[in-house]
Design a protein around this motif. Sequence first.
Motif, PDB file in Angstrom:
ATOM      1  N   UNK A 155      23.295  -8.978 -36.367  1.00  0.00           N
ATOM      2  CA  UNK A 155      24.859  -8.418 -36.772  1.00  0.00           C
ATOM      3  C   UNK A 155      25.933  -8.671 -35.511  1.00  0.00           C
ATOM      4  N   UNK A 156      25.789  -9.108 -35.347  1.00  0.00           N
ATOM      5  CA  UNK A 156      26.503 -10.159 -33.589  1.00  0.00           C
ATOM      6  C   UNK A 156      26.521 -11.285 -33.724  1.00  0.00           C
ATOM      7  N   UNK A 157      25.937 -11.858 -34.199  1.00  0.00           N
ATOM      8  CA  UNK A 157      26.366 -13.327 -35.752  1.00  0.00           C
ATOM      9  C   UNK A 157      27.148 -13.073 -36.555  1.00  0.00           C
ATOM     10  N   UNK A 158      26.676 -12.204 -36.904  1.00  0.00           N
ATOM     11  CA  UNK A 158      27.478 -12.031 -39.025  1.00  0.00           C
ATOM     12  C   UNK A 158      29.785 -11.385 -38.036  1.00  0.00           C
ATOM     13  N   UNK A 159      29.396 -10.022 -37.122  1.00  0.00           N
ATOM     14  CA  UNK A 159      30.822 -10.113 -37.075  1.00  0.00           C
ATOM     15  C   UNK A 159      31.159 -10.688 -35.015  1.00  0.00           C
ATOM     16  N   UNK A 160      30.024 -10.961 -34.258  1.00  0.00           N
ATOM     17  CA  UNK A 160      30.855 -11.402 -33.011  1.00  0.00           C
ATOM     18  C   UNK A 160      30.300 -10.191 -32.491  1.00  0.00           C
ATOM     19  N   UNK A 161      29.674 -11.006 -31.414  1.00  0.00           N
ATOM     20  CA  UNK A 161      29.306 -10.211 -30.114  1.00  0.00           C
ATOM     21  C   UNK A 161      30.649  -9.200 -29.536  1.00  0.00           C
ATOM     22  N   UNK A 162      31.598  -9.660 -29.671  1.00  0.00           N
ATOM     23  CA  UNK A 162      32.239  -8.433 -28.783  1.00  0.00           C
ATOM     24  C   UNK A 162      32.928  -6.962 -30.232  1.00  0.00           C
ATOM     25  N   UNK A 163      32.726  -6.948 -31.322  1.00  0.00           N
ATOM     26  CA  UNK A 163      33.652  -6.536 -32.346  1.00  0.00           C
ATOM     27  C   UNK A 163      31.759  -5.614 -32.193  1.00  0.00           C
ATOM     28  N   UNK A 164      30.753  -5.741 -31.942  1.00  0.00           N
ATOM     29  CA  UNK A 164      29.586  -5.244 -31.789  1.00  0.00           C
ATOM     30  C   UNK A 164      29.728  -4.608 -30.608  1.00  0.00           C
ATOM     31  N   UNK A 165      29.753  -4.791 -29.657  1.00  0.00           N
ATOM     32  CA  UNK A 165      30.314  -4.518 -28.261  1.00  0.00           C
ATOM     33  C   UNK A 165      31.118  -2.999 -28.649  1.00  0.00           C
ATOM     34  N   UNK A 166      32.114  -3.675 -28.705  1.00  0.00           N
ATOM     35  CA  UNK A 166      33.224  -1.936 -29.091  1.00  0.00           C
ATOM     36  C   UNK A 166      32.654  -1.580 -30.129  1.00  0.00           C
ATOM     37  N   UNK A 167      31.939  -1.295 -31.799  1.00  0.00           N
ATOM     38  CA  UNK A 167      31.130  -0.639 -32.240  1.00  0.00           C
ATOM     39  C   UNK A 167      30.078   0.016 -31.181  1.00  0.00           C
ATOM     40  N   UNK A 168      29.070  -0.205 -30.686  1.00  0.00           N
ATOM     41  CA  UNK A 168      28.246   0.514 -29.433  1.00  0.00           C
ATOM     42  C   UNK A 168      29.181   1.118 -28.815  1.00  0.00           C
ATOM     43  N   UNK A 169      29.903   0.726 -28.082  1.00  0.00           N
ATOM     44  CA  UNK A 169      30.304   1.255 -27.067  1.00  0.00           C
ATOM     45  C   UNK A 169      31.218   3.390 -28.226  1.00  0.00           C
ATOM     46  N   UNK A 170      32.288   3.108 -28.932  1.00  0.00           N
ATOM     47  CA  UNK A 170      32.212   3.890 -30.522  1.00  0.00           C
ATOM     48  C   UNK A 170      31.371   4.400 -30.564  1.00  0.00           C
ATOM     49  N   UNK A 171      30.169   4.497 -30.920  1.00  0.00           N
ATOM     50  CA  UNK A 171      29.004   4.699 -31.467  1.00  0.00           C
ATOM     51  C   UNK A 171      28.585   6.275 -30.880  1.00  0.00           C
ATOM     52  N   UNK A 172      28.485   5.224 -29.522  1.00  0.00           N
ATOM     53  CA  UNK A 172      28.574   6.404 -27.906  1.00  0.00           C
ATOM     54  C   UNK A 172      28.936   6.941 -28.139  1.00  0.00           C
ATOM     55  N   UNK A 173      30.283   6.664 -27.458  1.00  0.00           N
ATOM     56  CA  UNK A 173      31.459   8.036 -27.306  1.00  0.00           C
ATOM     57  C   UNK A 173      31.090   9.406 -28.673  1.00  0.00           C
ATOM     58  N   UNK A 174      31.078   8.592 -30.093  1.00  0.00           N
ATOM     59  CA  UNK A 174      31.047   9.324 -30.744  1.00  0.00           C
ATOM     60  C   UNK A 174      29.952  10.753 -30.347  1.00  0.00           C
ATOM     61  N   UNK A 175      28.380  10.205 -30.359  1.00  0.00           N
ATOM     62  CA  UNK A 175      27.704  10.346 -29.916  1.00  0.00           C
ATOM     63  C   UNK A 175      27.774  11.709 -28.970  1.00  0.00           C
ATOM     64  N   UNK A 176      27.951  11.053 -27.693  1.00  0.00           N
ATOM     65  CA  UNK A 176      29.201  12.164 -26.558  1.00  0.00           C
ATOM     66  C   UNK A 176      29.608  13.101 -27.384  1.00  0.00           C
ATOM     67  N   UNK A 177      31.253  12.621 -27.713  1.00  0.00           N
ATOM     68  CA  UNK A 177      31.565  13.949 -28.167  1.00  0.00           C
ATOM     69  C   UNK A 177      31.230  15.132 -29.100  1.00  0.00           C
TER      70      UNK A 177
END
Length: 259
Positions: A155-177
């Motif tokens: 996924x990082x090769x396709x969308x970029x490491x920065x984008x996937x890091x942001x998505x993982x952080x968003x997923x963690x925040x969403x799951x926590x909420x």
Amino acid sequence: APGQVEPVVPRAKVAPLSPQRFALQLTIGQDTYDKLQYAQALLSHQISAGEMAAVLDRALDALIHQLEKRKFAATSRPHPSLRRSTVGKRHIPADVKRTVWERDGGQCTFVGAAGQRCPARTLLEFDHMDPVARGGQATVEKMRLRCRGHNQYGAECTFGAGFMSDQRQLARRTAAERRAQVAAQQSREAGARAKAAAEQAKERDVVPWLRRLGFRPDEVRHAAARCDTIPDAPLEERVRVALSYLHRSRAVRSLGPAP
């Protein structure tokens, strides 16, 4: 005095004894021991007492069957899926999961630059060769098994490491909420149930006595509510307060409106 130190539980040990024979040594708790004893009792007509290895083998067969069914929809009577893959959907049909798992041998399919295939057989995920965000479909030809690390790497090769890091952080925040919302809702529901149970308990102890004395349901309801101010009082005191309120209420009504 020093505090109590929790005992260190030794790790399980597996040692080869001979070809296709191993010694297993581990420490189990009381609950696990009780389950093992119960399973041995249930299998007593099929397995002789003391053959713990045979009991463990049966237990693993049952567990593997359950996990395979959950992980990739394993079944002895497969049926073709009637639901066709839809672009943009993350749903993977059961027959696709079964076929992909069997084709890939339950192993990550990532192959490195040196031509070596990843040996991982744990934390496996079904990976879309064409990303879902770009119209990937969940078909046998377009799905593969990847371990979590190589799935994220792709996924990082396709969308970029920065984008996937942001998505993982968003997923963690969403799951926590979401967990916080669920916990808050459960807390509110538990509070409402406790309040309702307390109110019902209060009404059960006062209401029957007042109804036996001939008071109307609406009078009884209002009288029982007056007992909320003395929740810990004995039944006799609560009934006395309720009767005092009812007598005053009827006396006021009998006088009629003020001129």
